[in-house]
Design a protein around this motif. Structure first.
Motif, mmCIF file in Angstrom:
data_model
loop_
_atom_site.group_PDB
_atom_site.id
_atom_site.type_symbol
_atom_site.label_atom_id
_atom_site.label_comp_id
_atom_site.label_asym_id
_atom_site.label_seq_id
_atom_site.Cartn_x
_atom_site.Cartn_y
_atom_site.Cartn_z
ATOM 1 N N ALA A 90 0.843 -1.179 -0.055
ATOM 2 C CA ALA A 90 -0.009 0.005 0.140
ATOM 3 C C ALA A 90 0.700 1.106 0.002
ATOM 4 O O ALA A 90 1.832 1.230 0.747
ATOM 5 C CB ALA A 90 -1.182 -0.120 1.253
ATOM 6 N N ASN A 91 0.447 2.292 -0.902
ATOM 7 C CA ASN A 91 1.060 3.568 -0.943
ATOM 8 C C ASN A 91 0.121 4.654 -0.629
ATOM 9 O O ASN A 91 -0.962 4.694 -1.047
ATOM 10 C CB ASN A 91 1.968 3.545 -1.978
ATOM 11 N N GLY A 92 0.574 5.582 0.425
ATOM 12 C CA GLY A 92 -0.446 6.444 0.816
ATOM 13 C C GLY A 92 0.135 8.017 1.018
ATOM 14 O O GLY A 92 1.454 7.931 0.984
ATOM 15 N N ASN A 93 -0.694 8.896 1.650
ATOM 16 C CA ASN A 93 -0.044 10.269 1.675
ATOM 17 C C ASN A 93 -0.279 10.390 3.278
ATOM 18 O O ASN A 93 -0.170 11.598 3.755
ATOM 19 C CB ASN A 93 -0.915 11.392 1.091
ATOM 20 N N THR A 97 3.861 6.086 4.421
ATOM 21 C CA THR A 97 3.673 6.414 2.833
ATOM 22 C C THR A 97 3.970 5.270 2.189
ATOM 23 O O THR A 97 3.252 5.183 1.057
ATOM 24 C CB THR A 97 4.994 7.109 2.684
ATOM 25 N N ALA A 98 4.367 4.006 2.705
ATOM 26 C CA ALA A 98 4.632 2.781 1.835
ATOM 27 C C ALA A 98 4.575 1.681 2.905
ATOM 28 O O ALA A 98 5.410 1.881 3.761
ATOM 29 C CB ALA A 98 5.816 2.619 0.880
ATOM 30 N N GLN A 127 -7.058 4.140 7.848
ATOM 31 C CA GLN A 127 -7.456 5.482 7.184
ATOM 32 C C GLN A 127 -6.446 6.541 7.610
ATOM 33 O O GLN A 127 -5.957 7.275 7.099
ATOM 34 C CB GLN A 127 -8.830 5.788 7.116
ATOM 35 N N LEU A 130 -2.433 5.568 6.917
ATOM 36 C CA LEU A 130 -2.273 5.719 5.482
ATOM 37 C C LEU A 130 -2.746 6.799 4.731
ATOM 38 O O LEU A 130 -2.204 7.108 3.611
ATOM 39 C CB LEU A 130 -2.622 4.329 4.843
ATOM 40 N N LYS A 132 -4.896 8.843 1.967
ATOM 41 C CA LYS A 132 -5.553 8.475 0.966
ATOM 42 C C LYS A 132 -4.559 7.528 0.136
ATOM 43 O O LYS A 132 -3.276 8.021 0.015
ATOM 44 C CB LYS A 132 -5.839 9.777 -0.184
ATOM 45 N N ALA A 133 -4.745 6.332 -0.022
ATOM 46 C CA ALA A 133 -3.943 5.252 -0.349
ATOM 47 C C ALA A 133 -4.405 4.366 -1.437
ATOM 48 O O ALA A 133 -5.586 4.230 -1.511
ATOM 49 C CB ALA A 133 -3.431 4.400 0.662
ATOM 50 N N THR A 134 -3.694 3.629 -2.267
ATOM 51 C CA THR A 134 -3.898 2.569 -2.885
ATOM 52 C C THR A 134 -3.384 1.223 -2.483
ATOM 53 O O THR A 134 -2.289 1.126 -2.022
ATOM 54 C CB THR A 134 -3.585 2.867 -4.395
#
Length: 310
Positions: A90-93, A97-98, A127, A130, A132-134
């Motif tokens: 998973a990568n997010g803001n 971050t990862a 949430q 991470l 907003k993440a994918t």
């Protein structure tokens, strides 16, 4: 022998016949429901999970989420029919971050988390950590085409996100439960395969099994043996539990692979680094192994000695 000659049934309490939970640690077991199109996997990671945590020293809430990713990679490794690797990432803001965990076809695990953990406070949800993440699931079978599926990470927990991934990418009804604490990470997975006959019966079987599956709590996952979890849930079903496969932490780094990475940077860049620093030190981000290259090592890497002619 490929599988344990034991069937779970209403008249046979197998909790007296299989190992207790401490012997389930660092294992993955496959099971099937007889006369149905439903398969499953169950895993418990302890030493392998703790070995990884000892290397990185993550904050508690990060470590717990990392455990879920490792358990997920362990469960999904069953989809590898050939040598290779599956990665759950998973990568997010957010503060994280990862985060990634990978498992090979021969049941070797590794993983890592990256981010800013200085001011996490009481943040703990998927949430919050991470943002907003994918979520990406990557299958890399050796000598075969690489496949990756990506979905938004917008469910309440990793289990639900993975269920959505299977619904979106493979159209296979799937249920997943993940749990972790400071000592272990666990996972349980069931999936309905394409119907081999009576479609109505397949749907009824799935409804019955998935309803029972949802009654398992996180505490039960972390406290009960594999056998006791399955008996607790499915003692009225005819279930076959296969032999356990050992899971272990193992990093695929090596000096040769590190040398190949240096060669890929090119002679000019590596020579400049060597001249500036004197000693090139490369740390593996997964296992903290350090590889050192002196100026002589670098010279030999790009100008290997020629074999003598006779």
């Amino acid at each position: 022998m490929d599988f344990a000659q034991i069937k779970v049934g209403p008249l046979q309490n197998i909790s007296t016949m299989l190992p207790m939970n401490n012997k389930d640690n660092d294992t993955l077991q496959r099971f099937i429901f007889e006369s149905t199109d439903i398969r499953g996997e169950i895993t418990t990671l302890s030493s392998s999970y703790l070995d990884l945590l000892a290397l990185q020293k993550y904050p508690p809430q990060v470590a717990l989420l990392f455990g879920e990713f490792l358990a997920a990679a362990s469960l999904l490794s069953s989809s590898l029919k050939h040598r290779g690797m599956i990665t759950v990432q998973a990568n997010g803001n957010g503060p994280i971050t990862a985060i990634m965990a990978e498992c090979s076809q021969d049941n070797k695990l590794r993983g890592i988390v990256r981010g800013n953990f200085d001011n996490l406070g009481d943040l703990s949800s998927l949430q919050e950590l991470l943002g907003k993440a994918t979520l990406a699931i990557t299958l890399e079978p050796e000598g075969r085409e690489r496949y990756q599926g990506v979905v938004p990470l917008d469910e309440d927990n990793l289990s639900k996100c993975l269920e959505f991934y299977f619904y979106q990418s493979e159209q296979l009804p799937t249920k997943i439960k993940l749990a972790s604490n400071s000592e272990a990470a666990t996972g349980l997975f069931i999936q309905q395969l394409p119907s081999s006959g009576d479609l109505e019966k397949s749907q009824e079987d799935w409804q019955r099994v998935s309803t029972l599956f949802e009654t398992l709590s996180c505490d039960e996952q972390l406290q009960l043996s594999h056998n006791d979890q399955l008996y607790r849930l499915f003692h009225e079903q005819e279930l076959r539990l296969f032999d356990a496969k050992p899971m272990q932490f193992s990093c695929s780094c090596s000096r040769q692979r590190t040398e190949n990475a240096l060669l890929s940077l090119g002679r000019t860049e590596v020579m400049e680094l060597s001249e500036e620093q004197g000693l090139i030190m490369i740390h593996c981000q997964f296992c903290s192994q350090e590889y050192r290259f002196t100026a002589a090592d670098v010279t030999q890497l790009f100008d290997p000695p020629q074999p003598l002619l006779h």
